[in-house]
Design a protein around this motif. Structure first.
Motif, PDB file in Angstrom:
ATOM      1  N   UNK A  66       0.851  -1.194   0.000  1.00 45.85           N
ATOM      2  CA  UNK A  66       0.000   0.000   0.000  1.00 45.85           C
ATOM      3  C   UNK A  66       0.885   1.242   0.000  1.00 45.85           C
ATOM      4  N   UNK A  67       0.736   2.086  -0.972  1.00 43.86           N
ATOM      5  CA  UNK A  67       1.527   3.308  -1.035  1.00 43.86           C
ATOM      6  C   UNK A  67       0.804   4.432  -0.306  1.00 43.86           C
ATOM      7  N   UNK A  68       1.639   5.215   0.428  1.00 44.76           N
ATOM      8  CA  UNK A  68       1.062   6.388   1.083  1.00 44.76           C
ATOM      9  C   UNK A  68       0.989   7.536   0.100  1.00 44.76           C
ATOM     10  N   UNK A  69       0.777   8.751   0.636  1.00 47.38           N
ATOM     11  CA  UNK A  69       0.676   9.939  -0.228  1.00 47.38           C
ATOM     12  C   UNK A  69       1.997  10.187  -0.953  1.00 47.38           C
ATOM     13  N   UNK A  70       3.155  10.081  -0.182  1.00 48.98           N
ATOM     14  CA  UNK A  70       4.478  10.319  -0.784  1.00 48.98           C
ATOM     15  C   UNK A  70       4.767   9.292  -1.871  1.00 48.98           C
ATOM     16  N   UNK A  71       4.415   8.053  -1.589  1.00 51.33           N
ATOM     17  CA  UNK A  71       4.658   6.985  -2.567  1.00 51.33           C
ATOM     18  C   UNK A  71       3.857   7.210  -3.820  1.00 51.33           C
ATOM     19  N   UNK A  72       2.625   7.631  -3.669  1.00 51.77           N
ATOM     20  CA  UNK A  72       1.785   7.868  -4.835  1.00 51.77           C
ATOM     21  C   UNK A  72       2.286   9.037  -5.666  1.00 51.77           C
TER      22      UNK A  72
END
Ligand code: SF4
Ligand code: SF4
Length: 179
Positions: free
Chosen positions: A15-21
């Motif tokens: 699951x990617x967070x906001x930064x990952x996205x």
């Protein structure tokens, strides 16, 4: 339905967070690599104005040379071992009776097609008298295919050009042949 075999690993999508996205971690990783290279020592040179330093010319496989003996004669005894060993079939030798009493034959003509050569070093390995060697000369140019076929005189001139900086490998390694 999932298989129950313990050797099968099921991977679930992270699951990617906001930064990952927003690809921020990967962006920072790339930027760090770029900045690191900006301040690291340069490994390229402005060739041909600057010559690259060959760490150990003894193990470099560049343009060939035909070595000379102490009397200034070509060392080659025209045994054809180098031509036999050459996988690219780019060595052509014409043998003739030697004008000197210490050997039976000498190469009346000796040519290497540097365009066909794959610089494997097999000729150097095969030579029993260390007559043919690869040097650390790396810039091999010519304006025609004929220019890239090195004859005996040209190969001997490469020896004259390189012998001061690159002594014969057999002497350097302390295993000079008996001949
Ligand atoms: S370096 Fe290899 S390919 Fe080139 S002449 Fe020698 S044996 Fe042949
Ligand atoms: S260069 Fe060496 S291997 Fe080749 S023909 Fe001459 S003596 Fe023989």
């Amino acid at each position: 339905m999932q298989a129950t075999d313990p050797d099968i690993y099921w991977i679930t999508e992270p699951q990617l967070g906001l930064a990952g996205n927003m690809y921020l971690p990967l962006f920072m990783q790339g930027l760090t690599t770029t900045v690191k290279h900006l301040f690291s020592p340069k490994v390229t040179v402005s060739f041909p104005e600057e010559r690259p330093q060959i760490g150990n010319p003894l193990i470099y496989r560049g343009v060939h040379r035909l070595n000379k003996d102490e009397a200034g004669r070509v060392k080659c005894v025209a045994c054809f071992l180098c031509a036999t060993a050459c996988p690219a079939h780019c060595i052509d030798i014409v043998a003739a009776p030697s004008p000197w009493p210490d050997r039976e034959k000498y190469p009346e003509s000796f040519t290497i097609d540097e365009l066909r050569c794959i610089f494997c070093g097999m000729c150097e390995e095969a030579c029993p008298v260390d007559a043919v060697e690869l040097t650390s000369l790396l810039d091999l140019t010519g304006r025609s295919r004929e220019e890239m076929i090195f004859d005996k005189e040209k190969l001997l001139s490469v020896y004259d050009m390189t012998q001061a900086a690159e002594p014969m490998k057999s002497l350097e390694l302390g295993n000079a042949p008996s001949k």
